[in-house]
Design a protein around this motif. Structure first.
Motif, PDB file in Angstrom:
ATOM      1  N   THR A 106       0.846  -1.188   0.000  1.00 44.01           N
ATOM      2  CA  THR A 106       0.000   0.000   0.000  1.00 44.01           C
ATOM      3  C   THR A 106       0.883   1.239   0.000  1.00 44.01           C
ATOM      4  OG1 THR A 106      -0.128   0.074   2.414  1.00 44.01           O
ATOM      5  CG2 THR A 106      -1.832  -1.181   1.256  1.00 44.01           C
ATOM      6  N   PRO A 107       0.437   2.331  -0.624  1.00 40.23           N
ATOM      7  CA  PRO A 107       1.265   3.534  -0.726  1.00 40.23           C
ATOM      8  C   PRO A 107       1.149   4.427   0.498  1.00 40.23           C
ATOM      9  CG  PRO A 107      -0.781   3.885  -1.895  1.00 40.23           C
ATOM     10  CD  PRO A 107      -0.839   2.470  -1.353  1.00 40.23           C
ATOM     11  N   SER A 108       2.147   5.264   0.681  1.00 39.16           N
ATOM     12  CA  SER A 108       2.045   6.332   1.675  1.00 39.16           C
ATOM     13  C   SER A 108       1.345   7.524   1.036  1.00 39.16           C
ATOM     14  CB  SER A 108       3.428   6.754   2.162  1.00 39.16           C
ATOM     15  OG  SER A 108       4.010   5.783   2.986  1.00 39.16           O
ATOM     16  N   LEU A 109       0.712   8.337   1.864  1.00 43.95           N
ATOM     17  CA  LEU A 109       0.001   9.501   1.351  1.00 43.95           C
ATOM     18  C   LEU A 109       0.954  10.622   0.982  1.00 43.95           C
ATOM     19  CD1 LEU A 109      -3.044   9.865   3.770  1.00 43.95           C
ATOM     20  CD2 LEU A 109      -2.959   8.737   1.554  1.00 43.95           C
ATOM     21  N   ASN A 110       0.507  11.443   0.064  1.00 51.09           N
ATOM     22  CA  ASN A 110       1.203  12.682  -0.258  1.00 51.09           C
ATOM     23  C   ASN A 110       0.699  13.764   0.689  1.00 51.09           C
ATOM     24  OD1 ASN A 110       1.709  15.320  -1.656  1.00 51.09           O
ATOM     25  ND2 ASN A 110       2.664  13.943  -3.123  1.00 51.09           N
ATOM     26  N   GLY A 111       1.615  14.505   1.276  1.00 49.93           N
ATOM     27  CA  GLY A 111       1.235  15.501   2.263  1.00 49.93           C
ATOM     28  C   GLY A 111       0.292  16.568   1.741  1.00 49.93           C
ATOM     29  N   THR A 112       0.336  16.847   0.443  1.00 49.12           N
ATOM     30  CA  THR A 112      -0.516  17.894  -0.115  1.00 49.12           C
ATOM     31  C   THR A 112      -1.984  17.480  -0.181  1.00 49.12           C
ATOM     32  OG1 THR A 112      -0.040  17.113  -2.364  1.00 49.12           O
ATOM     33  CG2 THR A 112       1.363  18.863  -1.482  1.00 49.12           C
ATOM     34  N   THR A 113      -2.266  16.179  -0.017  1.00 49.49           N
ATOM     35  CA  THR A 113      -3.654  15.721  -0.067  1.00 49.49           C
ATOM     36  C   THR A 113      -4.371  15.912   1.265  1.00 49.49           C
ATOM     37  OG1 THR A 113      -3.108  13.450   0.598  1.00 49.49           O
ATOM     38  CG2 THR A 113      -2.995  13.966  -1.752  1.00 49.49           C
ATOM     39  N   MET A 114      -3.644  16.295   2.294  1.00 47.42           N
ATOM     40  CA  MET A 114      -4.225  16.418   3.627  1.00 47.42           C
ATOM     41  C   MET A 114      -4.752  17.833   3.828  1.00 47.42           C
ATOM     42  SD  MET A 114      -1.279  14.250   5.633  1.00 47.42           S
ATOM     43  CE  MET A 114      -2.198  14.163   7.148  1.00 47.42           C
ATOM     44  N   SER A 115      -6.058  17.939   4.016  1.00 50.99           N
ATOM     45  CA  SER A 115      -6.685  19.252   4.101  1.00 50.99           C
ATOM     46  C   SER A 115      -6.545  19.898   5.469  1.00 50.99           C
ATOM     47  CB  SER A 115      -8.175  19.137   3.745  1.00 50.99           C
ATOM     48  OG  SER A 115      -8.830  18.245   4.637  1.00 50.99           O
ATOM     49  N   GLU A 116      -6.333  19.100   6.518  1.00 47.04           N
ATOM     50  CA  GLU A 116      -6.231  19.643   7.871  1.00 47.04           C
ATOM     51  C   GLU A 116      -5.007  19.080   8.587  1.00 47.04           C
ATOM     52  OE1 GLU A 116      -9.845  19.500  10.185  1.00 47.04           O
ATOM     53  OE2 GLU A 116     -11.063  19.359   8.370  1.00 47.04           O
ATOM     54  N   PRO A 117      -3.806  19.448   8.153  1.00 45.08           N
ATOM     55  CA  PRO A 117      -2.597  18.882   8.781  1.00 45.08           C
ATOM     56  C   PRO A 117      -2.469  19.196  10.260  1.00 45.08           C
ATOM     57  CG  PRO A 117      -2.046  20.701   7.309  1.00 45.08           C
ATOM     58  CD  PRO A 117      -3.479  20.361   7.054  1.00 45.08           C
ATOM     59  N   ALA A 118      -2.955  20.352  10.700  1.00 46.37           N
ATOM     60  CA  ALA A 118      -2.842  20.711  12.117  1.00 46.37           C
ATOM     61  C   ALA A 118      -3.836  19.939  12.978  1.00 46.37           C
ATOM     62  CB  ALA A 118      -3.052  22.208  12.307  1.00 46.37           C
ATOM     63  N   GLY A 119      -4.791  19.258  12.343  1.00 48.01           N
ATOM     64  CA  GLY A 119      -5.781  18.498  13.092  1.00 48.01           C
ATOM     65  C   GLY A 119      -5.793  17.029  12.721  1.00 48.01           C
ATOM     66  N   THR A 120      -4.666  16.530  12.208  1.00 39.00           N
ATOM     67  CA  THR A 120      -4.590  15.136  11.779  1.00 39.00           C
ATOM     68  C   THR A 120      -3.435  14.426  12.474  1.00 39.00           C
ATOM     69  OG1 THR A 120      -5.467  15.727   9.589  1.00 39.00           O
ATOM     70  CG2 THR A 120      -4.426  13.568   9.817  1.00 39.00           C
ATOM     71  N   ILE A 121      -3.735  13.418  13.286  1.00 42.75           N
ATOM     72  CA  ILE A 121      -2.712  12.641  13.986  1.00 42.75           C
ATOM     73  C   ILE A 121      -1.998  11.727  12.998  1.00 42.75           C
ATOM     74  CG2 ILE A 121      -2.330  10.819  15.691  1.00 42.75           C
ATOM     75  CD1 ILE A 121      -4.705  11.989  17.263  1.00 42.75           C
ATOM     76  N   VAL A 122      -0.675  11.769  13.007  1.00 42.72           N
ATOM     77  CA  VAL A 122       0.106  10.913  12.104  1.00 42.72           C
ATOM     78  C   VAL A 122       1.119  10.038  12.843  1.00 42.72           C
ATOM     79  CG1 VAL A 122      -0.165  12.403  10.087  1.00 42.72           C
ATOM     80  CG2 VAL A 122       1.726  12.814  11.672  1.00 42.72           C
ATOM     81  N   ASN A 178     -12.711  12.621  14.026  1.00 44.64           N
ATOM     82  CA  ASN A 178     -11.669  11.588  13.987  1.00 44.64           C
ATOM     83  C   ASN A 178     -10.365  12.273  13.632  1.00 44.64           C
ATOM     84  OD1 ASN A 178      -9.946   9.438  13.548  1.00 44.64           O
ATOM     85  ND2 ASN A 178     -11.475   8.196  12.503  1.00 44.64           N
ATOM     86  N   LEU A 179      -9.560  12.563  14.646  1.00 42.50           N
ATOM     87  CA  LEU A 179      -8.312  13.299  14.430  1.00 42.50           C
ATOM     88  C   LEU A 179      -7.230  12.487  13.747  1.00 42.50           C
ATOM     89  CD1 LEU A 179      -7.974  15.397  17.714  1.00 42.50           C
ATOM     90  CD2 LEU A 179      -8.998  16.043  15.523  1.00 42.50           C
ATOM     91  N   ALA A 180      -7.474  11.181  13.570  1.00 43.32           N
ATOM     92  CA  ALA A 180      -6.475  10.365  12.886  1.00 43.32           C
ATOM     93  C   ALA A 180      -6.864  10.081  11.431  1.00 43.32           C
ATOM     94  CB  ALA A 180      -6.290   9.030  13.620  1.00 43.32           C
ATOM     95  N   PHE A 181      -7.976  10.613  10.995  1.00 43.33           N
ATOM     96  CA  PHE A 181      -8.436  10.363   9.634  1.00 43.33           C
ATOM     97  C   PHE A 181      -7.691  11.306   8.702  1.00 43.33           C
ATOM     98  CE2 PHE A 181     -11.230   9.923   6.023  1.00 43.33           C
ATOM     99  CZ  PHE A 181     -11.672   8.616   6.121  1.00 43.33           C
ATOM    100  N   ALA A 182      -6.803  10.768   7.871  1.00 39.89           N
ATOM    101  CA  ALA A 182      -5.880  11.597   7.102  1.00 39.89           C
ATOM    102  C   ALA A 182      -6.508  12.242   5.873  1.00 39.89           C
ATOM    103  CB  ALA A 182      -4.672  10.761   6.676  1.00 39.89           C
ATOM    104  N   LEU A 183      -7.522  11.626   5.306  1.00 40.28           N
ATOM    105  CA  LEU A 183      -8.150  12.178   4.106  1.00 40.28           C
ATOM    106  C   LEU A 183      -9.532  12.707   4.455  1.00 40.28           C
ATOM    107  CD1 LEU A 183      -7.165   9.527   1.421  1.00 40.28           C
ATOM    108  CD2 LEU A 183      -6.190  11.784   1.750  1.00 40.28           C
TER     109      LEU A 183
END
Length: 307
Positions: A171-187, A301-306
């Motif tokens: 499975t691929p890793s996400l591209n950071g530019t696809t994340m609309s709320e980086p300050a509210g997304t647990i990674v 859901n603060l861990a939902f990346a997309l």
């Protein structure tokens, strides 16, 4: 002429008992304060570790087209027999912490000062028990085939030997530019496990909800949807409680524990900051009981990346 003699005067038994009682009271007051101060210092150190690892991930993305580091990638060298000729220790898997190693100053950053779980490298398999340094933190897992529970950022891949052909489960890793709320997304999450070590891999969990709810929390809200059939046994208790899952890696006492400092956990976010918060406050309980509806209705859901 004789001077009057002075008779030595000492404490009476009552006075000694009073002094001892005062000392005991002061000790009872101060010792917990010292313990809390020590715990606070460890928490601060842990927060700093996660901050540095998160920043290393940001630098890694800058060198790799803004793509998040993978959980593991490449051909495995189990037992150090293929590439290392049996020379121990070796990096048996190209894990995320190996990939981030050039961006950090010390491997010690990957070990939480709270993490006291022992590590093992399957000595029952006939190999020396050389687990290497602890790895207490890691990125969330991204699997587009099941975004309801595997909604993190890091991809996963293994490859066959000697061809290097990636497995079908890659499975691929996400591209950071696809994340609309980086300050509210647990990674990044802190997971302690008996088979999480430098020479191998950080043992991620397929279901991101297991990081966010303890067994007790999952029992309280009711599990509902569970694609793995694991039930509440897969939800992870907070440290110092240790969940024995029995030979998940190779030994009968294998288990895990999630970091907790006085009921709060340090989480790393996609914009690089680290925040201490209660685990169950990171997502709405509906993600446990009915994740499809939770996603459709946009439940917290603060861990939902997309998004």
């Amino acid at each position: 002429m004789h001077l009057p003699s002075r008779k030595a005067v000492g404490f009476t038994l009552i006075e000694l008992l009073v002094v001892i009682a005062i000392i005991a009271i002061l000790a009872a007051i101060l010792f917990p304060v010292f313990a809390q101060a020590k715990n606070a210092a460890k928490k601060t150190s842990d927060l700093s570790n996660q901050k540095q690892i998160n920043l290393a991930a940001q630098m890694y993305m800058g060198d790799f087209d803004d793509v998040w580091v993978m959980l593991r990638n490449g051909i495995s060298d189990w037992g150090c027999s293929r590439f290392s000729g049996g020379n121990y220790p070796c990096e048996q898997v190209n894990a995320y912490h190996n990939m981030l190693s050039p961006y950090v100053k010390s491997r010690a950053l990957f070990a939480s000062p709270q993490d006291s779980l022992p590590r093992s490298d399957c000595p029952s398999g006939g190999f020396p028990d050389t687990p290497g340094g602890k790895v207490s933190y890691g990125p969330t897992y991204n699997n587009p085939n099941d975004p309801l529970v595997a909604y993190g950022v890091a991809g996963w891949s293994s490859a066959s030997y000697p061809s290097g052909t990636p497995s079908s489960s890659t499975t691929p890793s996400l591209n950071g530019t696809t994340m609309s709320e980086p300050a509210g997304t647990i990674v990044f999450v802190p997971l302690y496990s008996t088979w999480s070590y430098w020479n191998g891999f950080w043992q991620h969990r397929y279901d991101q909800r297991w990081y966010m709810y303890s067994k007790e929390d999952a029992d309280r809200v009711g599990l509902g949807y569970d694609p793995t059939g694991c039930g509440t046994d897969c939800f992870i208790s907070g440290f110092p409680k240790f969940d024995n899952y029995g030979a998940i890696w190779c030994m009968s006492n294998d288990g895990m524990s999630m970091q907790e400092w006085n009921n709060v956990t340090n989480f790393g976010f996609a914009d690089g900051h680290v925040q201490a918060m209660k685990r169950q406050s990171t997502l709405d309980p509906m993600w446990i009981t009915d994740p499809a509806t939770a996603k459709a209705e946009g439940k917290k859901n603060l861990a939902f990346a997309l998004r």
